[in-house]
Structure formats: C-alpha cells, structure tokens
Design an enzyme around this catalytic site. Structure first.
Site, short mmCIF file in Angstrom:
data_model
loop_
_atom_site.label_atom_id
_atom_site.label_comp_id
_atom_site.label_asym_id
_atom_site.label_seq_id
_atom_site.Cartn_x
_atom_site.Cartn_y
_atom_site.Cartn_z
N ARG A 105 0.89 -1.18 0.00
CA ARG A 105 0.00 0.00 0.00
C ARG A 105 0.92 1.22 0.00
O ARG A 105 1.72 1.40 0.91
CB ARG A 105 -0.90 0.00 1.23
CG ARG A 105 -1.55 1.35 1.47
CD ARG A 105 -2.64 1.32 2.50
NE ARG A 105 -3.84 0.68 1.98
CZ ARG A 105 -5.05 0.81 2.53
NH1 ARG A 105 -5.23 1.53 3.61
NH2 ARG A 105 -6.09 0.21 2.00
N HIS A 132 -7.49 0.83 -6.29
CA HIS A 132 -7.70 -0.01 -5.10
C HIS A 132 -8.41 -1.30 -5.55
O HIS A 132 -9.56 -1.54 -5.21
CB HIS A 132 -8.54 0.76 -4.07
CG HIS A 132 -8.49 0.19 -2.68
ND1 HIS A 132 -7.71 -0.90 -2.32
CD2 HIS A 132 -9.14 0.58 -1.54
CE1 HIS A 132 -7.89 -1.16 -1.04
NE2 HIS A 132 -8.73 -0.28 -0.55
N GLN A 135 -10.30 -3.82 -3.13
CA GLN A 135 -11.57 -3.34 -2.60
C GLN A 135 -12.71 -3.60 -3.58
O GLN A 135 -13.80 -4.03 -3.19
CB GLN A 135 -11.47 -1.84 -2.28
CG GLN A 135 -12.72 -1.29 -1.65
CD GLN A 135 -12.95 -1.81 -0.24
OE1 GLN A 135 -12.08 -1.71 0.60
NE2 GLN A 135 -14.14 -2.35 0.02
N ASP A 221 -17.15 7.46 -1.00
CA ASP A 221 -15.86 7.33 -0.30
C ASP A 221 -15.57 8.67 0.38
O ASP A 221 -16.28 9.66 0.15
CB ASP A 221 -14.78 6.99 -1.35
CG ASP A 221 -13.43 6.58 -0.76
OD1 ASP A 221 -13.33 6.45 0.47
OD2 ASP A 221 -12.49 6.41 -1.55
N CYS A 261 -16.21 1.83 1.09
CA CYS A 261 -15.05 0.98 1.38
C CYS A 261 -14.58 1.11 2.82
O CYS A 261 -13.90 0.23 3.33
CB CYS A 261 -13.92 1.28 0.41
SG CYS A 261 -13.27 2.97 0.53
N ARG A 289 -13.46 -8.38 2.04
CA ARG A 289 -12.06 -8.12 1.69
C ARG A 289 -11.25 -9.40 1.94
O ARG A 289 -10.42 -9.79 1.13
CB ARG A 289 -11.50 -6.97 2.56
CG ARG A 289 -12.01 -5.59 2.21
CD ARG A 289 -11.54 -5.14 0.84
NE ARG A 289 -10.08 -5.17 0.72
CZ ARG A 289 -9.25 -4.21 1.14
NH1 ARG A 289 -9.75 -3.11 1.67
NH2 ARG A 289 -7.94 -4.33 1.00
N1 NVA Z 1 -9.90 6.67 -1.30
C1 NVA Z 1 -9.48 6.31 0.03
C2 NVA Z 1 -9.77 4.86 0.29
C3 NVA Z 1 -9.38 4.39 1.67
C4 NVA Z 1 -9.58 2.91 1.86
C5 NVA Z 1 -8.01 6.63 0.20
O1 NVA Z 1 -7.25 6.42 -0.76
O2 NVA Z 1 -7.62 7.12 1.27
N1 CP Z 2 -11.12 -0.03 2.76
C1 CP Z 2 -9.83 -0.07 3.16
O1 CP Z 2 -8.91 -0.28 2.37
O2 CP Z 2 -9.65 0.08 4.49
P1 CP Z 2 -8.29 0.32 5.27
O3 CP Z 2 -7.75 1.65 4.85
O4 CP Z 2 -8.65 0.26 6.72
O5 CP Z 2 -7.31 -0.77 4.90
#
Ligand code: NVA
Ligand code: CP
Length: 307
Positions: A105, A132, A135, A221, A261, A289
């Site tokens: 990540r 992502h 997800q 989101d 998500c 997930r």
């Molecule tokens: N769009 C958000 C998703 C978090 C799971 C981010 O990238 O922070």
């Molecule tokens: N939805 C998601 O990716 O959650 P986290 O940021 O908690 O991993």
C-alpha cells in the site's frame, strides 16, 4: 524463471478469471464460516509493505494468510529501510527471495510497478493514489452475494473521482455494467494513459441525483483520500451537496444497495441513516475483503482449484 502473475490493477485479470474468483471466494467463505480448516499455504509467507494507514487491508491479508496456513509480515514504510530511501527495486529483490507474495500500500502506482518488475513473486496492490483493486474485488463479491450477477446493472459513484472510482471504471468495462459518476467540478475522474472513458459503460455528471437514477448500487468514499490531507478544507467546501442521504437513496432503484469501502465519516460523505440503514451492506463488504483476497492469493500462488 517464469514471470510471476501480479495484481496491480483491476484490469490485470480477465472477466473469466473474475468469474472463477467470485465463485471460489464464496467456497472459501463457506469453508471458513463453518469452521473447516483449509490450509493450502502452509510454509508460505506474505510480506506486506504499508506506506499509508490501514485497518481492513492489514487485518484481511494477515487473517487470510493465517487461515490459509501461511504467515504475513507487516513492514511499516517508516521503520523499514524503505523509509530511509532504499530503492524499491532492491527491496523487491530482497523481499521476493524470502517471501512467496508481496502486498504493498503506497502512494504512486509507478512505485508498485517498479516493485513488481523486480520481484520473483506475485505483487498485490493494496491501494495506491490511482487504484484499489482488492476493494472492488470485495465490493463486487458483495453485490453478487446480495443481488446476483452485476453484468447489465448500474453502479452510481458519488464524490471524488479517486482511486476507488477509477477502479470501478476498470471493473465496469471488464465485467459489463454501467458506472455513473457524480463529482464536483475539478474532482472529475481523470483519464490515465491507455484508458478510454468515453465508452458505453461510463457516464459523468456533476449532479448526484442524475447519477443515482436507475442505480442498483450507490457507493461513495471519503472526500479526502490518504495523501491529500493538505486539501481537506478546500475539499470539504467543494464537496458540499455530495453526501449520500436517504433522499438520494430514494432516487435510486428501490432495491439499490449502499456500499462504502470505509473508513466512513457520518454526516460528511454519507448520512448516518444510510450507512446504518437497511440498504447498507458495508459490514459484509468489509468482511469480503478477506474472502476475496484469500481466493486471489490462492489463485496467484496455486492457480485454479476445484476442491
Ligand atoms: N480513497 C481512500 C480509500 C481508503 C480505503 C483513500 O485512498 O484514502
Ligand atoms: N477499505 C480499506 O482499504 O480500508 P483500510 O484503509 O482500513 O485498509
């Protein structure tokens, strides 16, 4: 040595492979919920690199690997040598000699691509600024569990044209459903190289009501994704009017589902009575997930199984 199969964006797998994964995830889910031990990955190790925060992604991968009989290791960007500037290419060479799969990540998608290009083992994208995919794998699995096939259906995305929205678009093209996106001016889904947004499966709006018309699934989101914190105040103002409310849900199809998500901000991008209401499937979505990723890891490491 043969090249490993990576999962860096949703379009890295075919529609047929997704059909297999959705079905396989449900098999693995039933197995796990009935308490049956299933451990095809005994002795296998996943390295997980996190350069951004996480709750679900970390726990779902770590729990999933443990359930499959393997082990997952957490590497924090800051406390590992990644945080002191070790090239990602060198990190990839080292980690892939000691682990069987790598999850990352991070910020730029290009970093994940450089990691994969130098890895002997499969690399999985656990979220970048651009995508992502894990997800959306879980989200579509959740849709299928509640409503059946997603082909021919309509998904409404309300809010930021971000990593989630962009991944939904890849899924719409691949799996044959329609994506209607409503974003504020200036936050539209941006075109990336090689992707053509002007196709039948995509419609862009600024008015959320137009996007939810005919929708079988409404999803949103956070207004400010990780890495964009400096823009939070400007975004709060720009996204005024983009909350998914009960009124907005009433403008969608009567049996429309709501997904997010997570993490969510009640009273910002979603009203409490929507996320905590009867159309919301966000907890199944979060749980999936783990089931979706177990199927994905098993597939990347062992191929298709029919047991
Ligand atoms: N769009 C958000 C998703 C978090 C799971 C981010 O990238 O922070
Ligand atoms: N939805 C998601 O990716 O959650 P986290 O940021 O908690 O991993």
């Amino acid at each position: 040595m043969s090249q490993p199969r990576h999962y860096l964006q949703f379009s890295d797998l075919t529609a047929a492979e997704y059909q297999y994964l959705f079905q396989r995830a449900q098999v693995l889910k039933r197995r796990q919920l009935s308490g049956q031990l299933y451990q095809p990955l005994v002795g296998k190790v996943m390295s997980m690199i996190f350069e951004k925060n996480s709750t679900r992604t970390r726990v779902s991968f770590e729990a999933g690997m443990a359930q499959l009989g393997g082990h997952a290791m957490f590497l924090d960007g800051k406390s590992s040598q990644i945080g002191r500037g070790e090239p990602v290419e060198d990190t990839a060479r080292v980690l892939s000699r000691m682990s069987d799969v790598i999850m990352i990540r991070t910020f730029e998608q290009s970093l994940v691509e450089r990691l994969a290009a130098n890895s002997r083992v499969p690399v999985i994208n656990g979220l970048t600024n651009e995508y992502h995919p894990c997800q959306i794998l879980a989200d579509i699995l959740t849709y299928i569990e509640h409503r059946g096939d997603i082909r021919g259906k309509t998904v409404a995305w309300i809010g930021d044209g971000n990593n989630m929205a962009r991944t939904w678009l890849q899924a719409a093209k691949l799996l044959g459903f329609k994506l209607k996106v409503a974003t504020p001016v200036g936050y539209e889904l941006a075109t990336l190289d090689g992707e053509h947004y002007g196709s039948d499966c995509f419609e862009a709006f600024h008015n959320p009501l137009s996007a939810v018309e005919g929708a079988d699934l409404v999803t949103t989101d956070v207004f400010t994704s990780m890495g964009y914190e400096a823009e939070a105040e400007a975004r709060r103002q720009a996204f005024d009017g983009y909350m998914v409310t009960a009124e907005l849900m009433r403008a969608a199809n009567p049996d429309a589902l709501f997904m997010h998500c997570l993490p969510a901000h009640r009273g910002e991008e979603v009203a409490a009575d929507v996320i905590d209401g009867p159309q919301s499937v966000v907890w199944d979505e979060a749980e999936n997930r783990m089931h979706g990723q177990k199927a994905l890891i098993e597939y990347l490491l062992l191929g298709q199984l029919n047991d």
